[in-house]
Design a protein around this motif. Structure first.
Motif, PDB file in Angstrom:
ATOM      1  N   LYS A  34      47.015 -34.157  12.050  1.00 34.70           N
ATOM      2  CA  LYS A  34      46.109 -33.023  11.907  1.00 34.70           C
ATOM      3  C   LYS A  34      46.888 -31.718  11.731  1.00 34.70           C
ATOM      4  CE  LYS A  34      41.966 -31.146  13.920  1.00 34.70           C
ATOM      5  NZ  LYS A  34      40.993 -31.218  14.993  1.00 34.70           N
ATOM      6  N   TYR A  71      43.769 -39.267   3.540  1.00 38.78           N
ATOM      7  CA  TYR A  71      43.266 -37.924   3.267  1.00 38.78           C
ATOM      8  C   TYR A  71      43.832 -37.485   1.929  1.00 38.78           C
ATOM      9  CZ  TYR A  71      42.034 -37.974   8.185  1.00 38.78           C
ATOM     10  OH  TYR A  71      41.503 -38.312   9.388  1.00 38.78           O
ATOM     11  N   THR A  96      38.907 -35.499  14.482  1.00 39.72           N
ATOM     12  CA  THR A  96      38.180 -35.079  13.290  1.00 39.72           C
ATOM     13  C   THR A  96      38.919 -33.932  12.606  1.00 39.72           C
ATOM     14  OG1 THR A  96      36.096 -34.236  12.480  1.00 39.72           O
ATOM     15  CG2 THR A  96      36.778 -33.483  14.628  1.00 39.72           C
ATOM     16  N   ILE A  97      38.703 -33.798  11.293  1.00 42.03           N
ATOM     17  CA  ILE A  97      39.279 -32.633  10.613  1.00 42.03           C
ATOM     18  C   ILE A  97      38.160 -31.721  10.127  1.00 42.03           C
ATOM     19  CG2 ILE A  97      41.402 -33.794   9.935  1.00 42.03           C
ATOM     20  CD1 ILE A  97      40.147 -33.772   7.044  1.00 42.03           C
TER      21      ILE A  97
END
Lengths: 200, 424
Positions: A34, A71, A96-97
């Motif tokens: 992240k 991603y 989560t992003i």
């Protein structure tokens, strides 16, 4: 090679193994990815094009974990792209992003729905594509394509073999229709009672 | 730059978060009389064709006349194409690809063909490349024509629908001549296209393109200066550049917000670098801009079509590699080797080496790409479509609120979602 990627490489990329050169693919750990994605955003990859899941259960090569989340980041100024791959275990929540890119809301819901991977701190983690009463994750490799009963909640049950047998007239089938007249309802195969997926 | 070593990173609060933008003086709940009973009304729209784009269900919270919250519910057209394609050979999957986005089918066929070609290492001959570009652009025009016709129909304008569908029929006739079907051709192959163009194909395309620019002028005359249309669309559903990027919007919707991102220009594929065309850009990012950008894009696509038609020279239409493309019919009668190749390709298909490939393309709705993972077998191990409508629909809860209910329909129409593309 643009200056942005060079800056990114100097800053961080070196710590991650680069898989593919054609579209730069990077493997990141579950704890650090992240921060890396955020750094990518700061370096110009300001559009998160996609978040997708992969189930490597039946892959012919050894993979570190069963699942991977990829991603897909895009630099809208020059079309540069970087793919960040994160390997995750089953039943292991993924950060989560959605606080970095709002677009990840739908993508993460899709991965949750089709793969059953949970995202921690997602604002609205619900099923998105499959019916609400489907108690399974279809894109997992152990989810069969046809030929096996599909269990819905509320006791709805679809058994393809019985369904086909019913169509061919050999058996009562699901609807009890045997080509001509309705038959006695006692001849209709008894539906198994629904079992919660956890117990299965 | 954030500290990367720390696990806990500080992510600044983004300014692009959607806030309820109902002005306080217009809000009945905030300033209304205490004697009146007021409450938020929950309104269900759909799930069938609220704006003739497919099966979309939207749950709307209304505060008086104003939209307070929008929640799209999707999945009504989910058919599990990705799972199905994992269990079919690469050649069979050309049947499925165009069925996802039924308005821009060739775009999906191209998006599927390119990464598979990259994996197997197929060479596409020039003629096949130009046929592909020509058909994809024609299909983009037809898709935008449907957008314009149904979009204006949503706003209550019935006439443009009949105008645009005349031209769309001409394009669908060309597709029918080439692939036998009007919407889902399944005409592209790995390494080229299925068969050569029929006799009279170039004449059909030329006849269509010759009168097309004048037709676009007619469409523009129908809506661009119409005061009713301007009132309904200008400053409705404004999407700023920052919001669009945060939401991952691509394609004409992003370009209407002023970002010049077009994969045909930035990362050219399938020979787009040799064509001369412009990227129409909007300035405000409102619904009006989204309409205008698409209409201008039709002109640019027609420009590309003309260049592709001029470039179209006789030649091969498939990779001559017999391990990838089927042998011609006449060879089967004389060559045993051709029969063996035919048998192997039809029953088993080709085996791309292990690897992963993604080629971004520009569909009529935005970035479209197939992420193909091969495990060395004859079927894709995993195939994922980055479908533009799925992402673009996320803009609805953000830019659809704060206005009247009719404005929400304008926003749905201007975002141009195709539900087959959303649900896959």
């Amino acid at each position: 090679m643009s200056s942005l990627t060079t800056a990114l490489e100097k800053a961080k990329l070196r710590e991650y193994p680069i898989l593919e050169e054609k579209i730069k693919t990077v493997i990141a750990g579950l704890d650090t990815f992240k921060a890396f994605l955020f750094e990518c955003k700061m370096a110009g990859f300001s559009l998160c094009a996609d978040v997708m899941g992969v189930d490597y259960l039946e892959y012919t090569e050894f993979m570190p974990e069963r699942f991977a989340i990829i991603y897909n980041l895009l630099n809208p100024k020059n079309g540069e792209r970087i793919l960040v791959k994160v390997f995750v275990k089953d039943d292991e929540p993924v950060p989560t992003i959605t606080d970095i890119w709002r677009t990840a809301e739908f993508h993460e819901r899709e991965v949750f729905d089709l793969f059953g991977l949970e995202f921690s701190d997602h604002p609205d983690l619900r099923k998105i594509l499959t019916p609400e009463d489907l108690d399974a994750h279809p894109l997992r490799k152990d989810f069969p394509l046809g030929e096996t009963p599909t269990l819905f909640r509320e006791g709805r049950f679809l058994d393809p073999a019985a369904f086909r047998a019913g169509l061919a007239g050999k058996d009562a089938g699901l609807s009890g229709w045997r080509g001509g007249s309705r038959i006695d309802s006692s001849l209709v195969p008894q539906l198994p009672t629904a079992v919660p997926s956890k117990e299965r | 730059m954030a500290k990367v070593k720390d696990k806990q990173i500080e992510i600044p609060k983004l300014e692009t978060r959607a806030e309820v933008v109902i002005p306080q003086e217009r809000s009945q709940l905030a300033g209304g009389s205490g004697l009146l009973h007021t409450e938020i009304m929950r309104l269900n729209v759909g799930p069938q064709h609220p704006s003739t784009h497919g099966v979309l269900r939207v749950v709307v919270d209304m505060e008086g006349e104003y939209v307070k919250r929008v929640e799209p519910h999707i999945g009504y057209l989910h058919t599990g194409f990705e799972k199905t394609m994992e269990n079919r050979t690469y050649a069979q999957n050309f049947t499925f690809a165009p069925r996802m986005d039924y308005l821009h089918g060739f775009g999906y066929e191209l998006a599927y063909a390119l990464p598979v070609e990259q994996l197997v290492g197929a060479e596409v001959p020039d003629r096949a490349r130009e046929i592909r570009v020509l058909l994809t652009e024609l299909n983009r025009i037809s898709s935008h024509l449907v957008f314009l016709g149904t979009g204006l129909l949503d706003l209550g304008a019935l006439t443009p629908f009949f105008y645009t569908f005349v031209e769309r029929e001409a394009i669908l006739d060309i597709f029918e001549a080439i692939g036998g079907q009007r919407l889902h051709q399944g005409y592209f192959r790995v390494g080229g296209v299925a068969k050569d163009t029929p006799d009279g194909f170039e004449g059909m395309v030329k006849a269509f393109l010759d009168g097309f620019d004048a037709k676009v002028d007619t469409y523009e005359k129908l809506f661009k200066t119409n005061p009713l249309f301007l009132e309904r669309t200008q400053n409705v559903g404004i999407m700023s550049e920052a919001v669009a990027l945060d939401l991952g919007i691509t394609g004409p919707n992003l370009r209407a917000s002023g970002v010049a991102l077009d994969h045909r220009k930035t990362t050219p594929y399938s020979g787009y670098e040799q064509y001369d065309f412009d990227i129409p850009l909007g300035t405000h990012g409102d619904s009006f801009d989204r309409f205008v950008v698409r209409v201008q894009e039709m002109r640019e696509s027609a420009k590309i079509c003309r260049q592709a038609l001029a470039n179209l020279k006789p030649g091969h239409i498939q990779d001559p590699n017999r391990k990838i493309s089927l042998p011609p019919r006449e060879e089967l009668e004389t060559s045993m080797e051709a029969v063996i190749h035919h048998f192997k390709l039809v029953t088993e298909g080709y085996h791309p080496p292990k690897g992963e490939a993604y080629v971004p393309t520009e569909s009529a709705r935005g970035e479209l790409g197939a992420y193909v993972i091969s495990d060395g077998g004859s079927m894709p191990y995993r195939i994922h479509f980055r479908s533009p409508s799925f992402v673009n629909l996320q803009a609805l809860p953000v830019i659809g609120i704060g206005g009247l209910f009719a404005d929400l329909i304008t926003v749905i129409a201007s975002l141009d979602p195709v539900m087959g593309d959303v649900d896959r």
